[in-house]
Design an enzyme around this catalytic site. Sequence first.
Site, PDB file in Angstrom:
ATOM      1  N   HIS A 194      22.262  42.975  58.762  1.00 32.53           N
ATOM      2  CA  HIS A 194      23.591  42.798  58.143  1.00 32.53           C
ATOM      3  C   HIS A 194      24.170  41.747  59.094  1.00 32.53           C
ATOM      4  CE1 HIS A 194      26.873  43.141  55.786  1.00 32.53           C
ATOM      5  NE2 HIS A 194      27.002  44.394  55.693  1.00 32.53           N
ATOM      6  N   LYS A 206      31.595  49.695  32.496  1.00 27.01           N
ATOM      7  CA  LYS A 206      32.360  48.831  32.482  1.00 27.01           C
ATOM      8  C   LYS A 206      33.274  48.621  31.005  1.00 27.01           C
ATOM      9  CE  LYS A 206      31.016  44.507  32.812  1.00 27.01           C
ATOM     10  NZ  LYS A 206      30.419  43.322  33.413  1.00 27.01           N
ATOM     11  N   LYS A 227      37.070  48.341  30.780  1.00 27.04           N
ATOM     12  CA  LYS A 227      37.770  46.908  30.254  1.00 27.04           C
ATOM     13  C   LYS A 227      38.734  47.083  29.047  1.00 27.04           C
ATOM     14  CE  LYS A 227      36.199  43.199  32.202  1.00 27.04           C
ATOM     15  NZ  LYS A 227      36.782  42.210  33.355  1.00 27.04           N
ATOM     16  N   LEU A 231      41.564  48.264  32.114  1.00 22.87           N
ATOM     17  CA  LEU A 231      41.482  48.811  33.392  1.00 22.87           C
ATOM     18  C   LEU A 231      40.402  47.984  34.481  1.00 22.87           C
ATOM     19  CD1 LEU A 231      41.891  52.609  33.064  1.00 22.87           C
ATOM     20  CD2 LEU A 231      43.653  51.243  33.562  1.00 22.87           C
ATOM     21  N   HIS A 232      40.840  47.705  35.668  1.00 21.51           N
ATOM     22  CA  HIS A 232      39.657  47.146  36.255  1.00 21.51           C
ATOM     23  C   HIS A 232      38.784  48.020  36.858  1.00 21.51           C
ATOM     24  CE1 HIS A 232      37.661  44.408  39.306  1.00 21.51           C
ATOM     25  NE2 HIS A 232      38.435  43.574  39.200  1.00 21.51           N
ATOM     26  N   ASP A 243      36.136  48.164  39.048  1.00 18.46           N
ATOM     27  CA  ASP A 243      36.244  48.415  40.457  1.00 18.46           C
ATOM     28  C   ASP A 243      37.462  49.535  41.107  1.00 18.46           C
ATOM     29  OD1 ASP A 243      35.039  48.092  43.405  1.00 18.46           O
ATOM     30  OD2 ASP A 243      36.955  47.017  43.597  1.00 18.46           O
ATOM     31  N   TYR A 257      37.657  52.005  53.523  1.00 21.30           N
ATOM     32  CA  TYR A 257      37.422  50.521  53.670  1.00 21.30           C
ATOM     33  C   TYR A 257      36.735  50.198  52.472  1.00 21.30           C
ATOM     34  CZ  TYR A 257      34.577  46.539  54.911  1.00 21.30           C
ATOM     35  OH  TYR A 257      33.853  45.238  55.044  1.00 21.30           O
ATOM     36  N   THR A 266      35.313  46.437  50.851  1.00 21.41           N
ATOM     37  CA  THR A 266      34.688  45.075  51.084  1.00 21.41           C
ATOM     38  C   THR A 266      35.556  43.911  50.187  1.00 21.41           C
ATOM     39  OG1 THR A 266      32.601  45.893  51.589  1.00 21.41           O
ATOM     40  CG2 THR A 266      32.864  43.584  51.623  1.00 21.41           C
ATOM     41  N   THR A 301      33.984  38.569  55.001  1.00 23.24           N
ATOM     42  CA  THR A 301      34.517  39.422  54.475  1.00 23.24           C
ATOM     43  C   THR A 301      35.921  40.040  55.174  1.00 23.24           C
ATOM     44  OG1 THR A 301      33.845  41.157  55.739  1.00 23.24           O
ATOM     45  CG2 THR A 301      32.559  40.911  53.831  1.00 23.24           C
TER      46      THR A 301
END
Length: 575
Positions: free
Chosen positions: A327, A406, A410, A414-415, A417, A439, A441, A452
């Site tokens: 990473h 999705k 949509k 509504l988003h 994610d 958390y 990202t 990020t």
Amino acid sequence: MENQLAKSVEERTFQYQDSLPSLPVPSLGESLKKYLESVKPFANEEEYKKTEEIVQKFQNGVGEKLHQKLLERAKGRRNWLEEWWLNVAYLDVRIPSQLNVNFVGPSAHFEHYWPPKEGTQLERGSIILWHNLNYWQLIRKEKLPVHKVGNTPLDMNQFRMLFSTCKVPGINRDSLKNYFRTESEGHSPSHIAVLCRGRIFVFDVIHEGCLITPPELLRQLTYIYKKCHSEPDGPGIPALTSEERTRWAKAREYLIGLDPENLTLLEKIQSSLFVYSIEDGSPHITPEDYRQVLSVLLTGDPTLRWGDKSYNLISFSNGVFGCNCDHAPYDAMVMVNVAYYVDERILETEGRWKGSEKVRDIPLPEELVFTVDEKVLNDISQAKDQYLKEASNLQIAAYAFTSFGKKLTKKKRLHPDTFIQLALQLAYYRLHGRPGCCYETAMTRYFYHGRTETMRSCTIEAVSWCQSMQDPSTSLLERQEKMLQAFAKHNKMMKDCSAGKGFDRHLLGLLLIAKEEGLPVPELFTDPLFSRSGGGGNFVLSTSLVGYLRVQGVMVPMVHNGYGFFYHIRDDRLS
């Protein structure tokens, strides 16, 4: 003339790098206000009051001085965070990085033309290698399209770190070696390393100025496969890369001291385009359940991964593939991009090679034989034991949710994610009876060498909604109102973070300035609420959206009592 015009109009992969804006330093007042908001879900009134006083004192005192010094630093650099982040998040870390830092993912080809099938490993391997090598050439020639949001170009620097990149262990701090050059910059290595049954081989992928073809790659892989399956296993040097970092650094120094030729061999692996692993296992995988393949990619045989390599492409006996990547040099979106590119090519060609079957007379792969002694063999066996012991502490669940995806979220405006992030908050709240510091990202690639920012999705609004969902006396309308408030808050925070207005990296910068100046650690960072709310990498929920494509991936949780939650969103499913 027409040809020349077409050429000059074409965008080059790295052409906007010089014109990208510098990473901004947010305002101190704004950052501290956001920080206070983020700790609220984890404090009672008394604790919150105390933290408020600590923040006030910091803002009026040492915080302002540190902030000024940070602004000074930012004047001289286009990205004030870059070097610090690399060190603090990756190179200074001493725990074994192969298990704790690397991310992995299965290739999506099993869903269409390449279902699991014994006896296909080498032939499919030659095709997947070829598509990966074409991607390498796109970057070499700077023909990879620039990523954009609308018309705004994003930073592409991380794509330089995909090939011919390797972390090298150090006693106190590792370093990152990148041997990649674009064609206009000059010579770049053109060999790959192949790991099989504890042995290591290398061969060049360019012959007489052009890329070798799948039939030629197949000949090289078959040679290695037959040799390894008819002769004794090798010592398994790669397992050393899975060790605690300082121990690996010492083992590496010892290895080089044993025979200077060992250093030449190590550098061949470090500079290789990537590592290709030939595994004997056949992990189970279906579009609805990929626990087993993820488990093997993340915790499989350490003699078949070079843990410090930016890219390990792994092949299994049943023709299933995956990757294991360090990473430090780049974030997962780079790998998602490669994996998607390769998957699209396999779809286009129906998983077959449709070109010439002719095989030129190419030099056979060279085996890298290290000089080893009892101590080295002992180090290898200790590394394996340590790795497998730690890996056994990990539980992996990986299922697809197929009721909707999705499209439906949509449709409800509504988003997608945010939808998953709030569902995750509710799940944690129901399971543990309290909010979970989280958390997520956020990417900052609008800025020069941006990577990020931390987006803390456990907001006061999210908790208030979770409570309403658990309270039978709350009306449906009230729950809906609270949910929409939580959505709005999350979406605004994500926008802020991507625009360089997050606060976690800013606070990290202030802490590091204090350390560099030899000042005591400000009370803000020793306050129990700082770590209880996730500060210092103490998030119990470590999450990331892997994107909206067929590609998925995972890495381990940030803390021992935590969850790593990685998901991808498609039109009709969430995984």
